[in-house]
Design a protein around this motif. Structure first.
Motif, PDB file in Angstrom:
ATOM      1  N   ASP A  74      50.182 -46.962 -30.841  1.00  0.00           N
ATOM      2  CA  ASP A  74      49.685 -46.646 -32.188  1.00  0.00           C
ATOM      3  C   ASP A  74      48.513 -45.676 -32.178  1.00  0.00           C
ATOM      4  O   ASP A  74      47.627 -45.749 -33.066  1.00  0.00           O
ATOM      5  CB  ASP A  74      49.309 -47.924 -32.956  1.00  0.00           C
TER       6      ASP A  74
ATOM      7  N   PRO B 295      48.774 -43.240 -36.569  1.00  0.00           N
ATOM      8  CA  PRO B 295      49.943 -43.080 -37.443  1.00  0.00           C
ATOM      9  C   PRO B 295      49.800 -43.800 -38.780  1.00  0.00           C
ATOM     10  O   PRO B 295      50.478 -44.793 -39.045  1.00  0.00           O
ATOM     11  CB  PRO B 295      51.093 -43.648 -36.608  1.00  0.00           C
ATOM     12  N   VAL B 296      48.927 -43.298 -39.607  1.00  0.00           N
ATOM     13  CA  VAL B 296      48.751 -43.849 -40.947  1.00  0.00           C
ATOM     14  C   VAL B 296      48.274 -42.722 -41.863  1.00  0.00           C
ATOM     15  O   VAL B 296      47.591 -41.795 -41.411  1.00  0.00           O
ATOM     16  CB  VAL B 296      47.729 -45.025 -40.953  1.00  0.00           C
TER      17      VAL B 296
ATOM     18  N   LEU C 268      46.513 -39.483 -39.815  1.00  0.00           N
ATOM     19  CA  LEU C 268      47.298 -38.246 -39.764  1.00  0.00           C
ATOM     20  C   LEU C 268      46.861 -37.270 -40.851  1.00  0.00           C
ATOM     21  O   LEU C 268      46.986 -36.058 -40.684  1.00  0.00           O
ATOM     22  CB  LEU C 268      48.800 -38.558 -39.894  1.00  0.00           C
TER      23      LEU C 268
END
Lengths: 198, 198
Positions: free
Chosen positions: B187, B156-157, B12
């Motif tokens: 994910d 999403p990290v 992200l």
């Protein structure tokens, strides 16, 4: 109890401002490219935005659910203290080493760090959410484990440098869950993530 | 004529690799977290991926539509030349100042810069798309105005640092159109943008 939500308009390459404070025309295009009127602010600080229906709904929900904001001193100064009151018309906690001598009643200054600032904002939010704006505050809050959700308004532009939304987070990788919500506006994709708690 | 498509799994905060070449476990989680089998590669280079149905469909379409790749020397070395052949089993153009003396027949080395590398890949692609991997190549191709589309597999990290997908693009801001496609895997959010041509 409300949540702590970090939110920003962000370029695809992760910036909330381009080099030398440029790029805002791109980042905030979606504030004014639709046909739904979205007046924000009060007497003397009113802004008449016009958004897509999708963005307007999200924006209105965000204003309704937010009880207080935490911002950095840079943003406070850069906006000239929003000419006296933040357009969201909620209390704003400013994290700074040097509180100004004079300021409007709508601002509270905290010098003891991000935990104290968020705690103060929660107190003022009356059970509603606390919003964090933007880069430096978000990074500090992520490092302190204080962020519950992240709202990214992802804008179709590559800025090539500037101010990152997340920065060099020292406890990275920070794992997120989601997006739990994906909404397409015009020239913006609204993505909401939960911060995965250990 | 095929398109030139820059694609990557990206955190992200905009990174295709975390600090010191970490983070791949997060960035490529979606390659192996579903129930649809996706075998890639040939004799000796086969990988048995298992993806969500959404990701598998996109992945299969991407393999089918891609006729050649352009990669940088770093990726070529880092993967040990994919043990002889790229899993996508298409010709791979490697942009480098120093071509290796020996290499497998599946690789072509170009030293004359990004325009020449993309031109060579188009020639080899037989009318299909040319894929670009990843950061440095994408930045150079964006600067040369050679990129038609960008495919971001948004993970999403927050990695907090590392290798950016886009980097300090000198002709920024680069305006994009879209996303023209948004697909939710597990994910991962697959986003496709068009590069807006002046």
């Amino acid at each position: 109890m409300g949540k702590v939500v970090a939110g920003a308009s962000m370029s695809l390459d992760g910036y909330v401002a381009g080099p030398d404070q440029t790029g805002f025309d791109h980042l905030f295009t979606w504030y004014n490219n639709g046909d739904v009127e979205m007046p924000v602010g009060g007497e003397g600080t009113r802004l008449d935005l016009k958004m897509s229906a999708v963005s307007a709904k999200l924006f209105a929900d965000m204003i309704a659910s937010t009880g207080a904001l935490v911002v950095g001193r840079f943003l406070y100064d850069q906006t000239n203290a929003w000419n006296g009151q933040h357009p969201m018309q909620c209390p704003v906690v400013v994290l700074t080493h040097n509180p100004p001598e004079q300021h409007s009643e709508h601002f509270v200054f905290v010098t003891e760090g991000i935990e104290a600032a968020v705690a103060k904002a929660k107190e003022l939010a009356g059970g509603k959410d606390v919003g964090l704006n933007s880069g430096t505050i978000t990074r500090q809050a992520l490092q302190a484990g204080l962020v519950d959700e992240i709202e990214v308004d992802l804008v179709p532009v590559i800025l090539g440098g500037g101010t990152p939304f997340f920065g060099e987070v020292t406890n990275a990788p920070v794992k997120l869950t989601g997006p739990v919500s994906v909404r397409e506006g015009i020239d913006v994709t609204h993505l909401r993530y939960l911060v995965t708690k250990a």
